[in-house]
Enzyme design. Sequence first.
Site, PDB file in Angstrom:
ATOM      1  N   HIS A  29      27.775  32.549  36.609  1.00 51.36           N
ATOM      2  CA  HIS A  29      27.679  33.795  37.366  1.00 51.36           C
ATOM      3  C   HIS A  29      26.731  33.642  38.550  1.00 51.36           C
ATOM      4  CE1 HIS A  29      30.034  35.881  34.364  1.00 51.36           C
ATOM      5  NE2 HIS A  29      29.330  35.231  33.449  1.00 51.36           N
ATOM      6  N   ASP A  35      27.682  32.117  45.929  1.00 54.44           N
ATOM      7  CA  ASP A  35      28.702  31.670  46.877  1.00 54.44           C
ATOM      8  C   ASP A  35      28.894  32.794  47.898  1.00 54.44           C
ATOM      9  OD1 ASP A  35      30.998  31.021  48.279  1.00 54.44           O
ATOM     10  OD2 ASP A  35      32.084  30.271  46.523  1.00 54.44           O
ATOM     11  N   ARG A  38      32.459  33.704  49.147  1.00 55.77           N
ATOM     12  CA  ARG A  38      33.217  34.448  48.138  1.00 55.77           C
ATOM     13  C   ARG A  38      32.742  35.892  48.033  1.00 55.77           C
ATOM     14  NH1 ARG A  38      31.323  36.312  43.388  1.00 55.77           N
ATOM     15  NH2 ARG A  38      32.761  36.560  41.615  1.00 55.77           N
ATOM     16  N   GLY A  62      38.391  41.350  34.783  1.00 56.60           N
ATOM     17  CA  GLY A  62      37.457  40.238  34.656  1.00 56.60           C
ATOM     18  C   GLY A  62      36.206  40.517  35.449  1.00 56.60           C
ATOM     19  N   GLU A  84      35.875  43.415  30.954  1.00 52.95           N
ATOM     20  CA  GLU A  84      35.328  42.062  30.825  1.00 52.95           C
ATOM     21  C   GLU A  84      35.400  41.627  29.367  1.00 52.95           C
ATOM     22  OE1 GLU A  84      34.176  38.557  30.922  1.00 52.95           O
ATOM     23  OE2 GLU A  84      34.300  39.559  32.879  1.00 52.95           O
ATOM     24  N   GLU A 113      44.627  42.815  28.438  1.00 51.71           N
ATOM     25  CA  GLU A 113      45.859  42.915  27.645  1.00 51.71           C
ATOM     26  C   GLU A 113      45.667  43.740  26.374  1.00 51.71           C
ATOM     27  OE1 GLU A 113      46.159  39.149  30.106  1.00 51.71           O
ATOM     28  OE2 GLU A 113      44.604  40.092  28.873  1.00 51.71           O
ATOM     29  N   GLU A 127      38.489  39.051  41.047  1.00 60.47           N
ATOM     30  CA  GLU A 127      38.257  37.697  41.571  1.00 60.47           C
ATOM     31  C   GLU A 127      38.770  36.768  40.482  1.00 60.47           C
ATOM     32  OE1 GLU A 127      37.503  34.461  41.543  1.00 60.47           O
ATOM     33  OE2 GLU A 127      35.311  34.503  41.735  1.00 60.47           O
ATOM     34  N   GLU A 136      42.781  27.654  35.113  1.00 59.36           N
ATOM     35  CA  GLU A 136      41.978  28.637  34.386  1.00 59.36           C
ATOM     36  C   GLU A 136      41.844  29.958  35.156  1.00 59.36           C
ATOM     37  OE1 GLU A 136      38.261  26.936  33.014  1.00 59.36           O
ATOM     38  OE2 GLU A 136      39.261  26.292  31.184  1.00 59.36           O
TER      39      GLU A 136
END
Length: 351
Positions: A29, A35, A38, A62, A84, A113, A127, A136
């Site tokens: 994280h 970053d 990003r 996520g 999450e 889901e 993201e 992944e």
Amino acid sequence: MSHLVKKRKLDKTRQDRLYFDSYTDVTIHEEMIADHVRTNTYRMAILNNSESIRGKVVLDVGAGTGVLSMFCVQAGARKVYAVEACSIAEQAVNIVKQNNMEDKIEVIRGTVETVDLPEKVEVIVSEWMGYALLHESMLNSVLYARDKWLKPGGIILPHKAELYIAPVSDPVVEDRLHFWYTVKDQYGVDMSCMSDFARGCIMNSDITVNSVHGEDVLSHPARFAELDLHTVTVEELRSVKGKFNFESFGSAAVNAFCVFFTVTFPCPDKPQPLVLSTSPFKPETHWKQAVLYLDAPVDVVQDTVVTGEISMFPSEESARHICIHVDYTIGEHKRQSKTFSIPDWSSGAQS
């Protein structure tokens, strides 16, 4: 009796556990938020879409530490469901409270889901990108959320992804291979026979995640796939492929291809959309580039033609892991084929 052990296909529950466990530590994280390309691109994209977000309900797929959810509140979102699956959700709850946004952001622990939202949403933000875009990645989960929770006419941030390939020369690899020819001069022991062994170790079938410098790219990159997140299906992600055709810039040795991606955000009030790029010609991101080493370098000169096809598909061992197959022809050389995969760090930890 054979001592060869066949790789066991990981069942989906184990695949998911290994994947989510990798996000429980602070390091990943820290790397993502640090970053700047990003994180700042997402922030600007969300704020630039404030007209579409203000007063609306948002789903963050996520959510991690919840930073994108908080950007959405800054853009005026009425409610954000931050979904999450891993234990970092507990930290996201603390961060939301620390920023006095608990009335706007609801952190929900679980996979998208399996969770049950109290309402449909007008915006999905995520993201989701992995190495080489799809390794992944969480794209399947974003598409699930789109089909189940997004209202008709809703927006997805980002809404488009594109994949590119380019031939490259890696001078570091050439230096490492040449090293074995220098040992005799330094120590009086001829180790030049190690060069072939080293080539096999370095130029193997692994997808290497590394930084490629723009000056080492030997032609204009070719776009080989585009994914529209409003329409792409999970079935289509089982084989993402395209063709490429390059003309080399000058004389060099091609010893690899590199694969990189861009994702695009709509910006209704701007003349151009906002693009997050992992190109070697742009500032470096934590995704870097995916490098695919050939078995042996091939010399090219100005305007040497390099053609081929590339396909990306899930590994048989783990659906979250990506494989890349490349068929290519360089100049007058015969056509070559090679299949690459990212080393499976979980294969040795089988129960």
